[in-house]
Design an enzyme around this catalytic site. Structure first.
Site, PDB file in Angstrom:
ATOM      1  N   HIS A   1       1.077   6.443   1.966  1.00 26.80           N
ATOM      2  CA  HIS A   1       1.771   6.757   2.992  1.00 26.80           C
ATOM      3  C   HIS A   1       3.090   7.754   2.127  1.00 26.80           C
ATOM      4  O   HIS A   1       3.396   8.731   2.235  1.00 26.80           O
ATOM      5  CB  HIS A   1       2.076   6.589   3.712  1.00 26.80           C
ATOM      6  CG  HIS A   1       0.670   6.548   4.902  1.00 26.80           C
ATOM      7  ND1 HIS A   1       0.324   6.958   5.105  1.00 26.80           N
ATOM      8  CD2 HIS A   1       0.150   5.306   4.969  1.00 26.80           C
ATOM      9  CE1 HIS A   1      -0.596   6.767   5.855  1.00 26.80           C
ATOM     10  NE2 HIS A   1      -1.270   5.544   5.992  1.00 26.80           N
TER      11      HIS A   1
ATOM     12  N   THR B   1      -8.305   3.681   8.559  1.00 22.76           N
ATOM     13  CA  THR B   1      -9.288   2.473   8.727  1.00 22.76           C
ATOM     14  C   THR B   1     -10.035   2.172  10.168  1.00 22.76           C
ATOM     15  O   THR B   1      -8.696   0.992   9.826  1.00 22.76           O
ATOM     16  CB  THR B   1      -9.318   2.016   7.097  1.00 22.76           C
ATOM     17  OG1 THR B   1      -8.811   2.573   6.131  1.00 22.76           O
ATOM     18  CG2 THR B   1     -10.660   0.792   7.013  1.00 22.76           C
TER      19      THR B   1
ATOM     20  N   ASN C   1       0.838  -1.339   0.012  1.00 28.53           N
ATOM     21  CA  ASN C   1      -0.311   0.192  -0.069  1.00 28.53           C
ATOM     22  C   ASN C   1       0.937   1.238  -0.338  1.00 28.53           C
ATOM     23  O   ASN C   1       1.669   1.281   1.010  1.00 28.53           O
ATOM     24  CB  ASN C   1      -0.898   0.230   1.014  1.00 28.53           C
ATOM     25  CG  ASN C   1      -1.725   1.232   1.230  1.00 28.53           C
ATOM     26  OD1 ASN C   1      -1.387   2.090   0.525  1.00 28.53           O
ATOM     27  ND2 ASN C   1      -3.032   0.548   1.312  1.00 28.53           N
TER      28      ASN C   1
ATOM     29  N   GLU D   1      -8.461   0.755  -2.934  1.00 27.46           N
ATOM     30  CA  GLU D   1      -9.433   0.866  -1.892  1.00 27.46           C
ATOM     31  C   GLU D   1     -10.427   1.934  -2.170  1.00 27.46           C
ATOM     32  O   GLU D   1     -10.413   3.125  -2.376  1.00 27.46           O
ATOM     33  CB  GLU D   1      -8.506   1.188  -0.471  1.00 27.46           C
ATOM     34  CG  GLU D   1      -8.021  -0.491  -0.263  1.00 27.46           C
ATOM     35  CD  GLU D   1      -7.271  -0.576   1.425  1.00 27.46           C
ATOM     36  OE1 GLU D   1      -7.408   0.745   1.712  1.00 27.46           O
ATOM     37  OE2 GLU D   1      -5.729  -0.950   1.423  1.00 27.46           O
TER      38      GLU D   1
ATOM     39  N   ARG E   1      -6.590  12.921   0.617  1.00 27.15           N
ATOM     40  CA  ARG E   1      -5.492  13.173   1.228  1.00 27.15           C
ATOM     41  C   ARG E   1      -4.447  12.874   1.619  1.00 27.15           C
ATOM     42  O   ARG E   1      -3.376  12.745   1.777  1.00 27.15           O
ATOM     43  CB  ARG E   1      -6.024  12.810   3.012  1.00 27.15           C
ATOM     44  CG  ARG E   1      -5.623  11.490   3.816  1.00 27.15           C
ATOM     45  CD  ARG E   1      -6.119  11.140   5.212  1.00 27.15           C
ATOM     46  NE  ARG E   1      -7.436  11.206   5.287  1.00 27.15           N
ATOM     47  CZ  ARG E   1      -7.993  11.122   6.608  1.00 27.15           C
ATOM     48  NH1 ARG E   1      -6.893   9.775   7.186  1.00 27.15           N
ATOM     49  NH2 ARG E   1      -9.248  11.256   7.059  1.00 27.15           N
TER      50      ARG E   1
ATOM     51  N   ARG F   1      -9.135   8.386  -1.035  1.00 28.32           N
ATOM     52  CA  ARG F   1     -10.273   8.842  -0.091  1.00 28.32           C
ATOM     53  C   ARG F   1     -11.512  10.187  -0.435  1.00 28.32           C
ATOM     54  O   ARG F   1     -10.502   9.962  -1.681  1.00 28.32           O
ATOM     55  CB  ARG F   1      -8.887   9.406   0.701  1.00 28.32           C
ATOM     56  CG  ARG F   1      -8.761   7.702   1.951  1.00 28.32           C
ATOM     57  CD  ARG F   1      -8.366   8.968   3.184  1.00 28.32           C
ATOM     58  NE  ARG F   1      -9.551   8.286   4.385  1.00 28.32           N
ATOM     59  CZ  ARG F   1      -9.577   7.728   5.185  1.00 28.32           C
ATOM     60  NH1 ARG F   1      -9.198   6.617   5.548  1.00 28.32           N
ATOM     61  NH2 ARG F   1     -10.290   8.233   6.362  1.00 28.32           N
TER      62      ARG F   1
ATOM     63  N   HIS G   1      -5.351   4.127  -1.724  1.00 36.75           N
ATOM     64  CA  HIS G   1      -6.879   4.510  -1.081  1.00 36.75           C
ATOM     65  C   HIS G   1      -7.206   5.633  -1.952  1.00 36.75           C
ATOM     66  O   HIS G   1      -6.740   6.087  -1.659  1.00 36.75           O
ATOM     67  CB  HIS G   1      -7.192   3.940   0.475  1.00 36.75           C
ATOM     68  CG  HIS G   1      -8.477   4.211   0.444  1.00 36.75           C
ATOM     69  ND1 HIS G   1      -8.448   4.391   2.324  1.00 36.75           N
ATOM     70  CD2 HIS G   1      -9.566   4.769   0.429  1.00 36.75           C
ATOM     71  CE1 HIS G   1      -9.713   4.331   2.718  1.00 36.75           C
ATOM     72  NE2 HIS G   1      -9.915   4.597   2.017  1.00 36.75           N
TER      73      HIS G   1
ATOM     74  N   HIS H   1      -3.646  -4.392   7.417  1.00 32.46           N
ATOM     75  CA  HIS H   1      -3.562  -2.967   8.371  1.00 32.46           C
ATOM     76  C   HIS H   1      -2.546  -3.349   9.506  1.00 32.46           C
ATOM     77  O   HIS H   1      -3.142  -4.343  10.809  1.00 32.46           O
ATOM     78  CB  HIS H   1      -5.348  -3.127   8.938  1.00 32.46           C
ATOM     79  CG  HIS H   1      -5.153  -1.598   9.496  1.00 32.46           C
ATOM     80  ND1 HIS H   1      -4.517  -0.982  10.279  1.00 32.46           N
ATOM     81  CD2 HIS H   1      -5.705  -1.088   8.795  1.00 32.46           C
ATOM     82  CE1 HIS H   1      -5.312  -0.802  10.166  1.00 32.46           C
ATOM     83  NE2 HIS H   1      -6.121   0.032   9.411  1.00 32.46           N
TER      84      HIS H   1
ATOM     85  N   GLU I   1     -11.169  -9.497   3.251  1.00 33.70           N
ATOM     86  CA  GLU I   1      -9.639  -8.621   4.008  1.00 33.70           C
ATOM     87  C   GLU I   1      -9.799  -8.691   4.923  1.00 33.70           C
ATOM     88  O   GLU I   1     -10.607  -8.291   5.466  1.00 33.70           O
ATOM     89  CB  GLU I   1      -9.221  -7.134   3.221  1.00 33.70           C
ATOM     90  CG  GLU I   1      -8.005  -7.108   3.586  1.00 33.70           C
ATOM     91  CD  GLU I   1      -7.205  -6.586   3.084  1.00 33.70           C
ATOM     92  OE1 GLU I   1      -7.158  -5.864   1.615  1.00 33.70           O
ATOM     93  OE2 GLU I   1      -5.985  -5.385   3.337  1.00 33.70           O
TER      94      GLU I   1
HETATM   95  N1  PXP Z   1      -5.756  -3.524   3.795  1.00 31.59           N
HETATM   96  C1  PXP Z   1      -6.723  -1.728   3.795  1.00 31.59           C
HETATM   97  C2  PXP Z   1      -8.046  -2.591   3.389  1.00 31.59           C
HETATM   98  C3  PXP Z   1      -6.348  -0.821   4.508  1.00 31.59           C
HETATM   99  O1  PXP Z   1      -7.352  -0.040   4.761  1.00 31.59           O
HETATM  100  C4  PXP Z   1      -5.231  -0.586   4.737  1.00 31.59           C
HETATM  101  C5  PXP Z   1      -4.596   0.806   6.101  1.00 31.59           C
HETATM  102  O2  PXP Z   1      -4.714   2.053   4.386  1.00 31.59           O
HETATM  103  C6  PXP Z   1      -4.048  -1.715   4.934  1.00 31.59           C
HETATM  104  C7  PXP Z   1      -4.423  -3.219   4.393  1.00 31.59           C
HETATM  105  C8  PXP Z   1      -2.457  -1.187   4.875  1.00 31.59           C
HETATM  106  O3  PXP Z   1      -2.272  -1.138   6.661  1.00 31.59           O
HETATM  107  P1  PXP Z   1      -1.605  -0.549   7.221  1.00 31.59           P
HETATM  108  O4  PXP Z   1      -0.858   0.649   6.387  1.00 31.59           O
HETATM  109  O5  PXP Z   1      -1.999  -0.010   8.332  1.00 31.59           O
HETATM  110  O6  PXP Z   1      -0.208  -1.862   6.665  1.00 31.59           O
END
Ligand code: PXP
Length: 279
Positions: free
Chosen positions: A28, A119, A25, A88, A67, A63, A61, A212, A169
């Site tokens: 960030h 999330t 992901n 996402e 952001r 959003r 994602h 997550h 998931e």
């Molecule tokens: N899976 C989903 C559905 C998420 O919303 C996120 C966070 O955006 C992640 C995985 C990844 O989480 P993390 O950034 O904490 O590794």
């Protein structure tokens, strides 16, 4: 002209203990870019470097408040990525229209609240009603694989299967928080909850992903749950990349996943050691 028939649920029926994919992901990277505006650091470059480090797919994602990831990021990722894109999104008509325009490999539907930092919980599938079911159907009709981000809870998994989700998931956030608090009993209980939700999904023919909050320290226990075929990891990897680079961070995570769940040969007749064959 009539629309094409919906894709059959394209999950492998039985879990495949050989495969554990890593989705990185890259949200960030966009968070850092947006802190100053401009184009640096570029999430697409991060996606390419993640693939170099061993990512099987890229997750982003979009959003509602934009952001981090922008509409243009999604367009560029879809155009230039060499691996599947997992978009996402919240279950809204705006996001549905964007997904149908870009046709990502998969969409993971997540709950979204503007005031949250990330999330924070799983999707309320049981209470999600007609609207959620309609969005799942529209995505599947467009041959997009649909994943629902849910708490590791059997009732929610069953409700996800009932509205036609290809994938659930499982939210690992609670497990990771308990691990940080060094609550061994809590960790054991939460891992058991994740494992039984994964088994329930597999019995229903729903593919299982998880993610997550996962880190180098927490990934192995989740990787060992055999029904899980994909982990999505973001924040920790982007944070680690600050210190040692993204390719190294992703390949270290990949190594830890492979150590916990060694890749197996594809066919029994190609097995080379006794351990390679399922009992
Ligand atoms: N899976 C989903 C559905 C998420 O919303 C996120 C966070 O955006 C992640 C995985 C990844 O989480 P993390 O950034 O904490 O590794």
């Amino acid at each position: 002209m009539s629309s094409p028939p919906p894709s059959p649920r394209s999950t492998p029926r039985a879990f495949d203990a050989r495969a554990l994919r890593l989705g990185v992901n890259i949200d960030h990277v966009a968070t850092i870019r947006n802190a100053r505006g401009g184009r640096h650091p570029d999430p697409l470059r991060a996606a390419h470097l993640s693939v170099e480090g061993g990512a099987d797919g890229i997750t982003a994602h979009l959003r509602e408040d934009r952001r981090h990831i922008s509409d243009d990021d999604i367009a560029r990722l879809k155009r230039e990525l060499t691996r599947p894109l997992n978009l996402e999104m919240a279950a809204t008509d705006e996001m549905l229209a964007i997904a149908l325009r870009h046709l990502p490999h998969a969409c993971c539907i997540v709950p979204e609240r503007r005031e949250e930092r990330t999330t924070e919980g799983g999707l309320d599938v049981v209470g999600g009603g007609e609207r959620l079911a309609r969005i799942v159907t529209r995505l599947r009709d467009a041959h997009i694989r649909v994943s629902l981000f849910v708490e590791p809870d059997e009732e929610t998994v069953a409700a996800s299967a009932a509205i036609g989700a290809d994938i659930v998931e499982l939210h690992t956030g609670r497990y990771c928080e308990l691990a940080l608090e060094e609550d061994a009993a809590g960790v054991r209980a939460e891992l058991a909850r994740i494992a039984s939700a994964a088994a329930a999904a597999d019995r229903l023919g729903v593919e299982v992903h998880a993610g997550h909050g996962l880190t180098y320290n927490t990934v192995a226990a989740v990787a060992r749950i055999p029904e899980i075929v994909e982990l999505n990891i973001g924040h920790f990897l982007i944070g680690e990349a600050i210190f040692g680079g993204l390719v190294g961070a992703v390949s270290r995570m990949r190594q830890l996943m492979d150590y916990a769940r060694p890749p197996r040969p594809l066919h029994r007749d190609r097995a080379t050691t006794a351990n390679d064959v399922e009992p």
